[in-house]
Design a protein around this motif. Structure first.
Motif, PDB file in Angstrom:
ATOM      1  N   ALA A   1       0.823  -1.201   0.000  1.00 29.36           N
ATOM      2  CA  ALA A   1       0.000   0.000   0.000  1.00 29.36           C
ATOM      3  C   ALA A   1       0.864   1.260   0.000  1.00 29.36           C
ATOM      4  O   ALA A   1       0.541   2.234  -0.677  1.00 29.36           O
ATOM      5  N   ASP A   2       1.974   1.235   0.744  1.00 26.57           N
ATOM      6  CA  ASP A   2       2.742   2.452   0.916  1.00 26.57           C
ATOM      7  C   ASP A   2       3.934   2.579  -0.029  1.00 26.57           C
ATOM      8  O   ASP A   2       4.474   3.659  -0.192  1.00 26.57           O
ATOM      9  N   CYS A   3       4.394   1.443  -0.552  1.00 24.77           N
ATOM     10  CA  CYS A   3       5.590   1.529  -1.396  1.00 24.77           C
ATOM     11  C   CYS A   3       5.742   0.270  -2.225  1.00 24.77           C
ATOM     12  O   CYS A   3       5.016  -0.709  -2.042  1.00 24.77           O
ATOM     13  N   LYS A   4       6.706   0.321  -3.134  1.00 23.23           N
ATOM     14  CA  LYS A   4       7.092  -0.882  -3.866  1.00 23.23           C
ATOM     15  C   LYS A   4       8.428  -1.347  -3.305  1.00 23.23           C
ATOM     16  O   LYS A   4       9.334  -0.548  -3.095  1.00 23.23           O
ATOM     17  N   HIS A   5       8.507  -2.655  -3.040  1.00 29.79           N
ATOM     18  CA  HIS A   5       9.746  -3.219  -2.515  1.00 29.79           C
ATOM     19  C   HIS A   5      10.545  -3.844  -3.638  1.00 29.79           C
ATOM     20  O   HIS A   5      10.014  -4.630  -4.415  1.00 29.79           O
ATOM     21  N   TYR A   6      11.811  -3.491  -3.682  1.00 22.65           N
ATOM     22  CA  TYR A   6      12.736  -4.220  -4.546  1.00 22.65           C
ATOM     23  C   TYR A   6      13.567  -5.079  -3.613  1.00 22.65           C
ATOM     24  O   TYR A   6      14.313  -4.567  -2.788  1.00 22.65           O
ATOM     25  N   VAL A   7      13.382  -6.391  -3.716  1.00 22.16           N
ATOM     26  CA  VAL A   7      14.088  -7.285  -2.807  1.00 22.16           C
ATOM     27  C   VAL A   7      15.204  -7.972  -3.573  1.00 22.16           C
ATOM     28  O   VAL A   7      14.959  -8.568  -4.613  1.00 22.16           O
ATOM     29  N   GLY A   8      16.430  -7.876  -3.039  1.00 18.66           N
ATOM     30  CA  GLY A   8      17.612  -8.319  -3.778  1.00 18.66           C
ATOM     31  C   GLY A   8      17.885  -9.807  -3.747  1.00 18.66           C
ATOM     32  O   GLY A   8      19.018 -10.234  -3.852  1.00 18.66           O
ATOM     33  N   HIS A   9      16.880 -10.642  -3.526  1.00 19.37           N
ATOM     34  CA  HIS A   9      17.091 -12.086  -3.631  1.00 19.37           C
ATOM     35  C   HIS A   9      15.816 -12.744  -4.126  1.00 19.37           C
ATOM     36  O   HIS A   9      14.721 -12.186  -3.999  1.00 19.37           O
ATOM     37  N   GLY A  10      15.986 -13.916  -4.703  1.00 21.34           N
ATOM     38  CA  GLY A  10      14.820 -14.602  -5.231  1.00 21.34           C
ATOM     39  C   GLY A  10      14.059 -15.323  -4.127  1.00 21.34           C
ATOM     40  O   GLY A  10      14.581 -15.553  -3.041  1.00 21.34           O
ATOM     41  N   ILE A  11      12.802 -15.638  -4.401  1.00 21.85           N
ATOM     42  CA  ILE A  11      12.017 -16.422  -3.448  1.00 21.85           C
ATOM     43  C   ILE A  11      11.285 -17.507  -4.211  1.00 21.85           C
ATOM     44  O   ILE A  11      11.224 -17.475  -5.438  1.00 21.85           O
ATOM     45  N   THR A  12      10.754 -18.462  -3.502  1.00 19.67           N
ATOM     46  CA  THR A  12       9.922 -19.446  -4.181  1.00 19.67           C
ATOM     47  C   THR A  12       8.484 -18.973  -4.082  1.00 19.67           C
ATOM     48  O   THR A  12       7.888 -18.994  -3.013  1.00 19.67           O
ATOM     49  N   GLY A  13       7.974 -18.512  -5.186  1.00 22.86           N
ATOM     50  CA  GLY A  13       6.604 -18.020  -5.193  1.00 22.86           C
ATOM     51  C   GLY A  13       6.168 -17.799  -6.624  1.00 22.86           C
ATOM     52  O   GLY A  13       6.935 -18.014  -7.556  1.00 22.86           O
ATOM     53  N   THR A  14       4.938 -17.398  -6.769  1.00 20.89           N
ATOM     54  CA  THR A  14       4.439 -17.119  -8.113  1.00 20.89           C
ATOM     55  C   THR A  14       3.928 -15.702  -8.146  1.00 20.89           C
ATOM     56  O   THR A  14       3.486 -15.167  -7.125  1.00 20.89           O
ATOM     57  N   GLU A  15       4.014 -15.088  -9.315  1.00 17.64           N
ATOM     58  CA  GLU A  15       3.534 -13.718  -9.455  1.00 17.64           C
ATOM     59  C   GLU A  15       2.060 -13.651  -9.102  1.00 17.64           C
ATOM     60  O   GLU A  15       1.297 -14.551  -9.427  1.00 17.64           O
ATOM     61  N   GLY A  16       1.703 -12.594  -8.404  1.00 21.53           N
ATOM     62  CA  GLY A  16       0.303 -12.403  -8.038  1.00 21.53           C
ATOM     63  C   GLY A  16      -0.047 -12.944  -6.670  1.00 21.53           C
ATOM     64  O   GLY A  16      -1.133 -12.702  -6.157  1.00 21.53           O
ATOM     65  N   MET A  17       0.880 -13.689  -6.056  1.00 21.60           N
ATOM     66  CA  MET A  17       0.538 -14.248  -4.741  1.00 21.60           C
ATOM     67  C   MET A  17       0.701 -13.188  -3.645  1.00 21.60           C
ATOM     68  O   MET A  17       1.483 -12.248  -3.761  1.00 21.60           O
ATOM     69  N   ALA A  18      -0.100 -13.348  -2.594  1.00 16.91           N
ATOM     70  CA  ALA A  18      -0.033 -12.412  -1.473  1.00 16.91           C
ATOM     71  C   ALA A  18       1.151 -12.784  -0.592  1.00 16.91           C
ATOM     72  O   ALA A  18       1.314 -13.944  -0.235  1.00 16.91           O
ATOM     73  N   VAL A  19       1.977 -11.794  -0.276  1.00 21.39           N
ATOM     74  CA  VAL A  19       3.135 -12.038   0.589  1.00 21.39           C
ATOM     75  C   VAL A  19       3.233 -10.916   1.617  1.00 21.39           C
ATOM     76  O   VAL A  19       2.514  -9.921   1.532  1.00 21.39           O
ATOM     77  N   SER A  20       4.120 -11.105   2.602  1.00 21.97           N
ATOM     78  CA  SER A  20       4.412 -10.023   3.539  1.00 21.97           C
ATOM     79  C   SER A  20       5.880  -9.689   3.436  1.00 21.97           C
ATOM     80  O   SER A  20       6.708 -10.567   3.196  1.00 21.97           O
ATOM     81  N   VAL A  21       6.196  -8.438   3.617  1.00 25.94           N
ATOM     82  CA  VAL A  21       7.594  -8.020   3.613  1.00 25.94           C
ATOM     83  C   VAL A  21       7.929  -7.538   5.009  1.00 25.94           C
ATOM     84  O   VAL A  21       7.198  -6.743   5.598  1.00 25.94           O
ATOM     85  N   ALA A  22       9.032  -8.052   5.544  1.00 26.04           N
ATOM     86  CA  ALA A  22       9.434  -7.672   6.890  1.00 26.04           C
ATOM     87  C   ALA A  22      10.724  -6.876   6.827  1.00 26.04           C
ATOM     88  O   ALA A  22      11.660  -7.267   6.129  1.00 26.04           O
ATOM     89  N   VAL A  23      10.739  -5.746   7.500  1.00 24.89           N
ATOM     90  CA  VAL A  23      11.954  -4.942   7.595  1.00 24.89           C
ATOM     91  C   VAL A  23      12.195  -4.624   9.064  1.00 24.89           C
ATOM     92  O   VAL A  23      11.295  -4.153   9.763  1.00 24.89           O
TER      93      VAL A  23
END
Ligand code: ATP
Ligand code: MG
Lengths: 365, 314
Positions: free
Chosen positions: A263-285
């Motif tokens: 909602a507040d920003c776009k995250h650029y995360v510098g490593h790959g994950i196992t997931g598919t585009e469009g899936m709901a995820v959480s980002v922790a900082v």
């Protein structure tokens, strides 16, 4: 994972403890190496004590196996197990003096008198209580009692030492001092330890590996830094330390980086994950990985804008609470490396918070 | 000082504070109901008997103040072997009763204290239940149970317990249980058992069971843990229960009268005779004073232990 060459020193295999329908311990499997200090960490009522009591032999698993040094402990009563426990309440014998408390276990083994005296003296020296040998437990301070309890549980040189909230009864300052002392003593003796705590700092300082428990389940096992920096899921991230969790959608999935829109920003995360585009995820900082500025940082990723709602000065660092557009309150911890900031921030200031592409963790569950 | 000031000072002084009043109540109780009567008995024991009443200890005649203390009763008690024998018998039967109450009461209290908490009140109730019928009746009932063709007597005979009892010399003949040391101690054990159980139960119930886990953890089998942890920790309860049984047993009158025999003369009976048959109050009082002294010694030991235990707990 590579199949381990030798079986671990202590193997907890798919252990379940059922209290009339409630699974206090739910299919727990842990391997613990010899000489390790292993911590079970979890909130109140998650089943830590229940698991520890099964190791000590005070209750038996509903199903599953516990194997110590190749020996299946099933059906072995507590008094035959090569395991000693330091109780949360210390459980020192009030009618016996400090040295008699320490000698209690040795006498049960039928050790000769002179050897007992020698061992007791050694233990008293180890915990620095030589002067108090003749006292009764009630004549000691809480910290001293705790050391007697430790000496008593170490006196028999157990193969496995269990600590249930070892420092629970001490106040914060004494606890911090004792944590390091305790680890030193344990390392001197070289015993394998399973400890239970609900204090994450205690687990972090003392243990070589930690298991995070919740409602009878193990959520993650790993070294303290592993658990802190790469939590396996939202619960662990939230449970250990402070964290800013943002819900979003995975919009770009690449092998070396991913992009998550929140909602507040776009995250650029510098490593790959196992997931598919469009899936709901959480980002922790984590708060300490975030930087506050007045100016808008460059680029379109990894920054949010908000107003300072709260700030608390802790001396070594300052914690800012920043209200974001979506309503989320962002926690930031900035270390005070210099004595004065050039442009002191204050309540109500509009600021930008930013972080580097490798400081986030994407959580898929 | 003005009366006002005196009042405030009094009010502030420890003497009138609520705290000392609360502490004072037991002392006043002891003073009024133990020390004063004891002093009266003591006084009578050293008084001279005239036909109906005692001579005053202090007499004043012809400018001569005279204090007369008659110790001949005590001398008599010390010299007549009968008294020594009776005191010894009283202590012996009281001690035997205490021992049996402890042997029966300890396991009973132990299992009661370790029973499910939900059934403990019911068990406690069962211990108290006998108190609902007259003590006299319950003791009298033993006459029937142990007498000829009483079912307890028959059972004991059938089990050949009487051979053992006879060998021990506590019954007069095979098949005869009544009016013997056996029936006396049995009756006293039966009567005083609850006084052993209650303090023991209270003590065992509040024991920290984690200490037993700690003992097991350190390699103690349940049996060792019982002797090395449970029993030492229940010392205060054992002493309290033993005192509650031993002290009244020494002076017991009714049970020896109903269940005892010719050879079980106890001090209570001697007291009765001195008071009511011989009407020799000074002699009776002397006997009573010696008995109280005999009891006070173990009581003092008990108090010392209690004080120690109190200290250990705080
Ligand atoms: N003897 C028992 N009978 C029934 N339920 C039990 C029993 N012992 C524990 N439980 C339940 O099992 C769960 C786990 O209890 P446990 O004592 O292991 O928690 P814990 O993680 O040690 O918590 P804490 O940090 O508060 O000590 C709790 O929900 C508790 O109510
Ligand atoms: Mg616990």
């Amino acid at each position: 994972m590579v199949a381990s060459q030798a079986p671990a020193f202590l193997q907890i295999k798919d252990v379940v403890k059922d209290f009339s329908g409630v699974k206090a311990v739910n299919h727990v499997s842990i391997d613990i190496a010899k000489g390790e200090i292993f911590a079970l960490l979890g909130s109140s009522g998650c089943g830590k004590t229940t698991l520890l009591r099964m190791l000590a032999g005070f209750s038996s698993p509903t199903s599953g196996k516990i194997i110590l040094n190749g020996q299946d402990l099933e059906g072995l009563p507590p008094y035959l197990r090569p395991i000693n426990m330091m109780f949360q309440s210390y459980a020192l014998f009030p009618h016996l003096s400090v040295e008699e408390n320490i000698a209690f276990g040795l006498k049960r083994d039928g050790m000769p008198k002179d050897q007992i005296a020698e061992r007791v003296e050694k233990m008293l020296k180890l915990v620095q209580l030589g002067k108090y040998a003749k006292r009764k437990p009630h004549q000691l301070s809480g910290g001293q009692q705790q050391r007697v309890a430790l000496a008593r549980s170490l006196a028999k040189r157990p193969q496995l030492l269990l600590l249930d909230e070892p420092l629970g009864a001490l106040d914060k300052k004494l606890r911090e001092e004792t944590q390091i002392e305790l680890v030193n003593i344990i390392e001197q003796v070289g015993v394998t330890v399973v400890m239970v705590t609900h204090d994450q700092e205690e687990a972090m300082t003392m243990a070589s590996r930690i298991a995070i428990m919740s409602e009878g389940n193990i959520l993650q096992i790993g070294a303290p830094s592993e658990i802190y920096e790469t939590p396996a899921n939202r619960f662990v991230a939230d449970f250990i330390g402070n964290v800013n969790l943002m819900d979003g959608t995975l919009i770009d999935d690449n092998p070396d980086h991913v992009i998550v829109e929140c909602a507040d920003c776009k995250h650029y995360v510098g490593h790959g994950i196992t997931g598919t585009e469009g899936m709901a995820v959480s980002v922790a900082v984590r708060p300490e990985k975030i930087h506050v500025t007045r100016e808008k940082p460059d680029g379109e990723y990894n920054h949010v804008r908000g107003t300072i709602k709260d700030m608390v000065y802790f001396g070594s660092h300052t914690v800012y609470h920043i209200q974001l557009g979506s309503g989320l309150v962002f926690k930031i911890s900035e270390s005070n490396v210099s004595r004065h900031r050039d442009d002191p921030l204050t309540w109500g200031d509009e600021v930008w918070a930013s972080w580097t592409p490798l400081s986030q963790v994407v959580l898929t569950q | 000082m003005s009366p006002q000031a005196v009042l405030t000072q009094l009010r502030n002084s420890k003497l009138l504070s609520g705290r000392s009043a609360v502490i004072g109540v037991p002392y006043v109780w002891l003073l009024v109901f133990f020390l004063l009567p004891f002093l009266i008995v003591l006084k009578i024991s050293v008084s001279e008997m005239e036909t109906v009443h005692f001579k005053d200890l202090l007499t004043y005649k012809d400018g001569l103040l005279q204090l007369t203390l008659k110790f001949s009763n005590y001398e008599f008690i010390a010299e007549d072997p009968l008294y020594f024998k009776v005191y010894l018998a009283s202590l012996k039967y009281a001690a035997a009763t205490t021992l049996f109450c402890l042997l029966i009461g300890y396991p009973f209290s132990y299992f009661m204290a370790r029973a499910k908490p939900s059934i403990q009140p019911a068990l406690l109730m069962m211990v108290m239940l006998p108190f609902w019928t007259s003590f006299l009746l319950r003791v009298y009932a033993w006459k029937g149970l142990l007498g000829e063709n009483g079912w307890v007597a028959n059972l004991l005979e059938w089990l050949h317990v009487d051979h053992l009892l006879l060998a021990l010399g506590v019954i007069p003949a095979l098949g005869k249980f009544m009016n013997s040391p056996f029936s006396l101690v049995l009756g006293m054990t039966y009567t005083y058992l609850p006084f052993m159980i209650l303090p023991l139960y209270a003590n065992l119930a509040k024991m920290d069971l984690r200490l037993l886990e700690a003992a097991a953890d350190l390699g103690a089998t349940p049996w060792t843990a019982f002797w090395k942890v449970t029993v030492p920790l229940s010392k205060a309860g054992i002493i309290a229960g033993s005192m509650l049984v031993f002290i009244p047993c020494v002076g017991e009158f009714v049970i020896p009268e109903l269940l005892g025999g010719p050879e079980t003369l106890m001090i209570g009976r001697v007291l009765w005779d001195e008071f009511f048959s011989n009407n020799d109050w000074p002699m009776a009082s002397s006997v009573a004073v010696v008995m109280i002294l005999l009891i006070i010694v173990p009581l003092a030991i008990f108090n010392k232990y209690q004080a120690e235990a109190q200290e250990a707990r705080s």
